[in-house]
Write an enzyme that holds these catalytic residues in place. Structure first.
Site, PDB file in Angstrom:
ATOM      1  N   CYS A   1       6.209  -3.694   6.817  1.00 50.26           N
ATOM      2  CA  CYS A   1       6.908  -4.273   5.659  1.00 50.26           C
ATOM      3  C   CYS A   1       7.807  -5.428   6.113  1.00 50.26           C
ATOM      4  O   CYS A   1       8.667  -5.252   6.970  1.00 50.26           O
ATOM      5  CB  CYS A   1       7.756  -3.188   4.984  1.00 50.26           C
ATOM      6  SG  CYS A   1       8.805  -3.842   3.685  1.00 50.26           S
TER       7      CYS A   1
HETATM    8  N1  MHO Z   1       7.197   1.085   1.058  1.00 48.49           N
HETATM    9  C1  MHO Z   1       7.838  -0.148   0.758  1.00 48.49           C
HETATM   10  C2  MHO Z   1       7.015  -1.325   1.102  1.00 48.49           C
HETATM   11  C3  MHO Z   1       7.659  -2.605   0.742  1.00 48.49           C
HETATM   12  S1  MHO Z   1       7.200  -3.801   1.795  1.00 48.49           S
HETATM   13  C4  MHO Z   1       7.664  -5.281   1.150  1.00 48.49           C
HETATM   14  C5  MHO Z   1       8.265  -0.164  -0.687  1.00 48.49           C
HETATM   15  O1  MHO Z   1       7.444  -0.377  -1.571  1.00 48.49           O
HETATM   16  O2  MHO Z   1       9.425   0.052  -0.905  1.00 48.49           O
HETATM   17  O3  MHO Z   1       5.728  -3.791   1.802  1.00 48.49           O
END
Ligand code: MHO
Length: 150
Positions: free
Chosen positions: A10
């Protein structure tokens, strides 16, 4: 100024980590490594674009070397996880070094071999030439900073 591009899960937290490095002048989060031009976050999340969440790091090579950026890269994620980082699963979260020239590619390769020695499992990091980089939507830039999280 020079450019380095990394995928390490992420991109929110990856951006924060690189912004902390002295000599780094800017960081842009975005999408790269896939086939779809100008993808949206939603498309990338679906895993169908081939893109990885990535950061483009602008740095002053007189203040920080590409090798030092590689050390930061290894330290902020688990490169033995293939196509995932923790709870984030999918090719968009793959570990990747997108190289801007042959020198970066050689440095990345050597660095990967060094880091491999500290893991029992194979390092899954992909080392590939940098292609088009599509900046993510504005709300993803400085995402955690805007929310008071560091
Ligand atoms: N699990 C994370 C991923 C965000 S990242 C920008 C969320 O959706 O909060 O991929």
């Amino acid at each position: 100024m020079a450019t380095a591009t990394f995928g390490a899960g992420c991109f929110w937290g990856v951006e924060v980590a690189f912004r902390r490095v002295p000599g780094v002048t800017d960081v842009t989060v975005g999408y790269t490594g896939g086939e779809v031009p100008d993808p949206t976050y939603k498309q990338v999340c679906s895993g169908s674009t081939g893109h990885a969440e990535a950061v483009q790091v602008a740095f002053d090579p007189e203040q920080v070397s590409f090798d030092e950026l590689l050390e930061v890269f290894w330290s902020i994620h688990d490169p033995t996880q293939r196509n995932r980082q923790g709870l984030d699963i999918g090719t968009q979260y793959r570990s990747a070094i997108f190289c801007h020239d042959a020198e970066q590619e050689a440095a990345a390769q050597a660095s990967l071999e060094r880091i491999q020695a500290s893991y029992d499992k194979p390092v899954a990091t992909e080392i590939v030439p940098a292609g088009p980089f599509y900046p993510a939507e504005e709300y993803h830039q400085r995402y955690l900073e805007k929310r008071g999280q560091r």
